[in-house]
Design a protein around this motif. Structure first.
Motif, mmCIF file in Angstrom:
data_model
loop_
_atom_site.group_PDB
_atom_site.id
_atom_site.type_symbol
_atom_site.label_atom_id
_atom_site.label_comp_id
_atom_site.label_asym_id
_atom_site.label_seq_id
_atom_site.Cartn_x
_atom_site.Cartn_y
_atom_site.Cartn_z
ATOM 1 N N HIS A 356 0.840 -1.098 -0.045
ATOM 2 C CA HIS A 356 0.046 -0.041 -0.053
ATOM 3 C C HIS A 356 0.843 1.370 -0.077
ATOM 4 O O HIS A 356 1.872 1.350 0.992
ATOM 5 N N LYS A 357 0.600 2.196 -0.821
ATOM 6 C CA LYS A 357 1.125 3.535 -0.840
ATOM 7 C C LYS A 357 0.255 4.526 -1.166
ATOM 8 O O LYS A 357 -0.354 4.502 -2.318
ATOM 9 N N LYS A 358 -0.005 5.435 -0.131
ATOM 10 C CA LYS A 358 -0.964 6.611 -0.143
ATOM 11 C C LYS A 358 -0.618 7.530 -0.973
ATOM 12 O O LYS A 358 0.633 8.029 -1.270
ATOM 13 N N ILE A 359 -1.245 7.998 -1.931
ATOM 14 C CA ILE A 359 -1.030 8.966 -2.763
ATOM 15 C C ILE A 359 -1.201 10.469 -2.356
ATOM 16 O O ILE A 359 -2.242 10.470 -1.572
ATOM 17 N N ASN A 360 -0.436 11.282 -2.955
ATOM 18 C CA ASN A 360 -0.631 13.058 -2.348
ATOM 19 C C ASN A 360 -1.273 13.722 -3.701
ATOM 20 O O ASN A 360 -0.201 13.845 -4.737
ATOM 21 N N ILE A 361 -2.534 14.018 -3.941
ATOM 22 C CA ILE A 361 -2.984 14.659 -4.977
ATOM 23 C C ILE A 361 -2.223 15.847 -5.464
ATOM 24 O O ILE A 361 -2.247 16.133 -6.498
ATOM 25 N N SER A 362 -1.552 16.438 -4.344
ATOM 26 C CA SER A 362 -1.073 17.786 -4.674
ATOM 27 C C SER A 362 0.471 17.469 -5.283
ATOM 28 O O SER A 362 1.246 18.467 -5.631
ATOM 29 N N ASN A 363 0.975 16.453 -5.204
ATOM 30 C CA ASN A 363 2.189 15.850 -5.804
ATOM 31 C C ASN A 363 2.040 15.567 -7.167
ATOM 32 O O ASN A 363 1.509 14.580 -7.511
ATOM 33 N N PRO A 364 2.696 16.023 -8.014
ATOM 34 C CA PRO A 364 2.686 15.794 -9.623
ATOM 35 C C PRO A 364 3.215 14.550 -10.009
ATOM 36 O O PRO A 364 2.805 13.870 -10.939
ATOM 37 N N ARG A 365 4.143 13.884 -8.968
ATOM 38 C CA ARG A 365 4.765 12.821 -9.209
ATOM 39 C C ARG A 365 3.726 11.405 -8.997
ATOM 40 O O ARG A 365 3.129 11.239 -8.044
ATOM 41 N N TRP A 368 3.009 4.882 -10.175
ATOM 42 C CA TRP A 368 2.407 3.667 -10.672
ATOM 43 C C TRP A 368 1.262 4.268 -11.455
ATOM 44 O O TRP A 368 0.521 5.052 -11.172
ATOM 45 N N GLU A 369 0.970 3.445 -12.545
ATOM 46 C CA GLU A 369 0.071 3.658 -13.473
ATOM 47 C C GLU A 369 -1.415 3.590 -12.734
ATOM 48 O O GLU A 369 -2.388 4.430 -12.941
ATOM 49 N N HIS A 370 -1.759 2.803 -11.647
ATOM 50 C CA HIS A 370 -3.002 2.610 -11.008
ATOM 51 C C HIS A 370 -3.381 4.016 -10.282
ATOM 52 O O HIS A 370 -4.355 4.450 -10.100
ATOM 53 N N GLU A 371 -2.138 4.840 -9.912
ATOM 54 C CA GLU A 371 -2.545 5.991 -9.224
ATOM 55 C C GLU A 371 -3.203 7.024 -10.040
ATOM 56 O O GLU A 371 -3.953 7.822 -9.462
ATOM 57 N N GLN A 372 -3.037 7.057 -11.338
ATOM 58 C CA GLN A 372 -4.064 7.948 -12.168
ATOM 59 C C GLN A 372 -5.394 7.621 -12.173
ATOM 60 O O GLN A 372 -6.201 8.238 -12.298
ATOM 61 N N PHE A 373 -5.572 6.227 -11.936
ATOM 62 C CA PHE A 373 -7.185 5.526 -11.719
ATOM 63 C C PHE A 373 -7.644 6.330 -10.333
ATOM 64 O O PHE A 373 -8.721 6.896 -10.261
ATOM 65 N N SER A 374 -6.729 6.088 -9.451
ATOM 66 C CA SER A 374 -7.064 6.428 -7.829
ATOM 67 C C SER A 374 -7.439 7.808 -7.676
ATOM 68 O O SER A 374 -8.374 8.383 -7.008
ATOM 69 N N ARG A 375 -6.558 8.825 -8.504
ATOM 70 C CA ARG A 375 -6.903 10.214 -8.360
ATOM 71 C C ARG A 375 -8.286 10.413 -8.954
ATOM 72 O O ARG A 375 -8.805 11.546 -8.587
ATOM 73 N N LEU A 376 -8.822 9.651 -9.572
ATOM 74 C CA LEU A 376 -10.174 9.710 -10.374
ATOM 75 C C LEU A 376 -11.279 9.102 -9.242
ATOM 76 O O LEU A 376 -12.342 8.719 -10.166
ATOM 77 N N ARG A 377 -10.683 8.494 -8.368
ATOM 78 C CA ARG A 377 -11.799 7.583 -7.289
ATOM 79 C C ARG A 377 -12.295 6.255 -8.009
ATOM 80 O O ARG A 377 -13.207 6.099 -8.056
#
Length: 563
Positions: A356-365, A368-377
């Motif tokens: 598990h790696k929590k994403i930071n929406i304010s960080n442009p980095r 992982w590819e799945h993080e782009q999905f996670s940013r859109l819930r």
């Protein structure tokens, strides 16, 4: 007197012409004795938000040197030829970080890193290969994150260039480096100034396998997305084939599409899930293409996605894979995905871990590819052999990511894992020991199909800014998806403006064996003496000694003639 003077003048003119010819020949000695010509691959040149990185020059015209050069020697007009096998990384790091002057660098890579290498990947040199892989990976990261004000090239070892290097080492060892006065070898790459690539494009390709809807069912079927990023990034764009990252993911996606196309071709075995297959670009650049692809979906489609599974670097592992997620492991959907994959993996004889790696929406980095999905819930996960998230422009298909280090069996096992897990979810067989894609069935994974596509990907550099919209490779991917899925669409987008790339990724290196100035002068003296003796002999034998003397006697002045 007229005819005699005319004859003397003609003879003198012929002699002068011969002497001029000698001068031309001597001047060309340095440029006409080519030892060899080799293909070389330039270190990438790019900017991030206007900050320059990589090699900033392409043209090369300097003498060759080696690591045996005398300590403290002036190397500002020397191109160091460095075999990776003999690499002293601290030396290179010192020259780059301290910005010491160099004429250029030429790194010689072992043949195992070449996409033309056909050696058996199970060779006895595995340990040596892994050691070299570590060294080259460290070198690559050093080079792509530095601004280097001179040309840097890569070439592959061969007999011709090895012979040149042996001579260069021999001269350097005895304290006689190549210069204009001592001779040696000169390395020449004729190239113009690199130019910026205008509005580089990234291309996404998607295909559908629609699920089975019953008559009168107005509700939208849920969707499962299988996604893999296909482009690469590395120190040498013309060598960035990314056999594992992410050639293995592309191959797995295509084989999964082929398997489910068989199931979905029959209404009796078609599942009540839509399957969406996405081949995305811009992966090394925070999955920029995935972001643009997802934002092109309408809200209804996005909400229909049950979950997405992203495939990344699954071709070089032995006993364990990792499922990377952004949502907490306690999340109901994450638990369901992980348990489904874990059960299948256990039956196949290997393990699957959850990271598990929590994403930071304010960080442009975006690691992982799945993080782009996670940013859109949207619930999503990445399946990978990598335990930790790579840094920006790391593990993106560079120099060390060649066919030599990819295990086809690992890809076959990965395909079985994903296909079985998805099928059990689609057909409601979770937790049941049922093999839908059994080896002895018509739904068996096809190793030959995997091998053929892996071979193609392992000889196809695919750094996105250097791929045109209609590149043959992109067209091949589109056609393959069309063979297995429906409604195949191609989406062209402009790469995020923070990245700027420059052309000239490949060139021809001419290696000339040059003679020293001392040798040139001696040759000129010998030829000149020979011509003078020959001319004198001809004049004496045909006209006499007096005529020879008169040729070199100073003619009387015009005043004397008038008197």
């Amino acid at each position: 007197m007229g005819p005699r003077k005319a004859g003397e003048r003609e003879m003198l003119e012929s002699v002068y012409s011969m002497i001029a010819l000698v001068f031309v020949l001597v001047a060309c000695v340095e440029l006409c004795d080519a030892a060899t010509v080799v293909d070389v691959y330039r270190l990438i040149q790019y900017d991030i938000s206007g900050v320059p990185f990589g090699s900033r020059l392409a043209a090369l015209n300097h003498h060759a040197g080696s690591l045996h050069s005398a300590p403290g020697a002036d190397l500002s007009r020397t191109v160091l030829i460095i075999p990776v096998r003999d690499l002293d990384i601290s030396f290179v790091k010192e020259y780059i970080t301290q910005r010491q002057p160099l004429g250029g660098l030429l790194f010689l890579l072992p043949r195992m890193f070449s996409f033309e290498n056909r050696d058996d990947t199970k060779s006895s040199h595995v340990n040596q290969g892994e050691l070299l892989k570590t060294v080259v990976a460290e070198l690559e990261q050093l080079l792509i994150h530095a601004k280097i004000p001179y040309p840097v090239y890569f070439a592959f070892e061969d007999d011709d260039i090895d012979a040149v290097l042996a001579d260069v080492k021999r001269n350097d060892a005895i304290g006689q480096p190549a210069t204009a006065t001592t001779g040696g070898f000169k390395l020449v790459v004729s190239a113009s100034e690199p130019k910026k690539l205008a509005s580089p494009t990234i291309t996404n390709i998607q295909g559908w396998l629609p699920g089975l809807k019953t008559d009168g069912d107005a509700s939208q079927l849920p969707t499962i997305a299988i996604v893999a990023s296909y482009d690469t990034f590395g120190a040498a764009p013309a060598l960035s084939v990314g056999s594992d990252s992410n050639g293995s993911g592309i191959v797995a996606l295509l084989e999964i599409a082929r398997l489910f196309s068989i199931l979905y071709s029959n209404p009796k075995t078609r599942g009540r899930y839509n399957l969406l297959f996405g081949l995305t670009s811009g992966g090394p650049y925070n999955y920029n293409g995935t972001q643009k692809w997802l934002r092109s979906f309408d809200q209804r489609l996005r909400e229909s996605i049950d979950y997405a599974i992203c495939l990344n670097s699954i071709g070089s592992w032995d006993n364990e894979l990792w499922i990377h997620v952004s949502k907490p492991p306690e999340n109901t959907y994450i638990k369901q995905i992980f348990e489904g994959f874990s059960n299948v993996a256990e039956e196949l004889g290997f393990g699957v871990g959850l990271k598990h790696k929590k994403i930071n929406i304010s960080n442009p980095r975006v690691a992982w590819e799945h993080e782009q999905f996670s940013r859109l819930r949207v619930t999503a996960a990445t399946l990978s052999e990598l335990f930790t998230a790579p840094e920006l422009l790391e593990r993106t298909g560079g120099l060390v990511d060649s066919r030599h280090f990819v295990n086809e069996t690992a890809i076959v096992k990965s395909v079985k894992l994903v296909a079985e897990s998805l099928a059990r979810h689609i057909y409601g067989h979770q937790g049941k020991n049922i093999q839908i894609f059994a080896d002895d069935s018509g739904l068996a994974v096809n190793p030959s199909y995997i091998r053929s596509w892996l071979d193609l990907l392992s000889r196809t550099p695919r750094v996105a800014p250097f791929l045109s919209k209609n590149d043959p490779f992109i067209m091949a991917l589109k056609k393959e998806l069309e063979d297995h899925t429906n409604e195949v669409n191609v989406q062209h987008e402009v790469l995020d403006g923070m990245f700027t790339f420059y052309d000239l990724t490949k060139a021809r290196l001419n290696i000339y064996q040059v003679a020293s100035v001392t040798f040139d002068l001696l040759l000129l003296l010998v030829l000149g003496s020979y011509l003078i003796v020959l001319f004198s002999f001809l004049v004496i034998t045909t006209r006499g000694l007096d005529d020879l003397i008169s040729l070199f006697r100073r003619p009387p002045s015009r005043k004397v003639k008038t008197a």
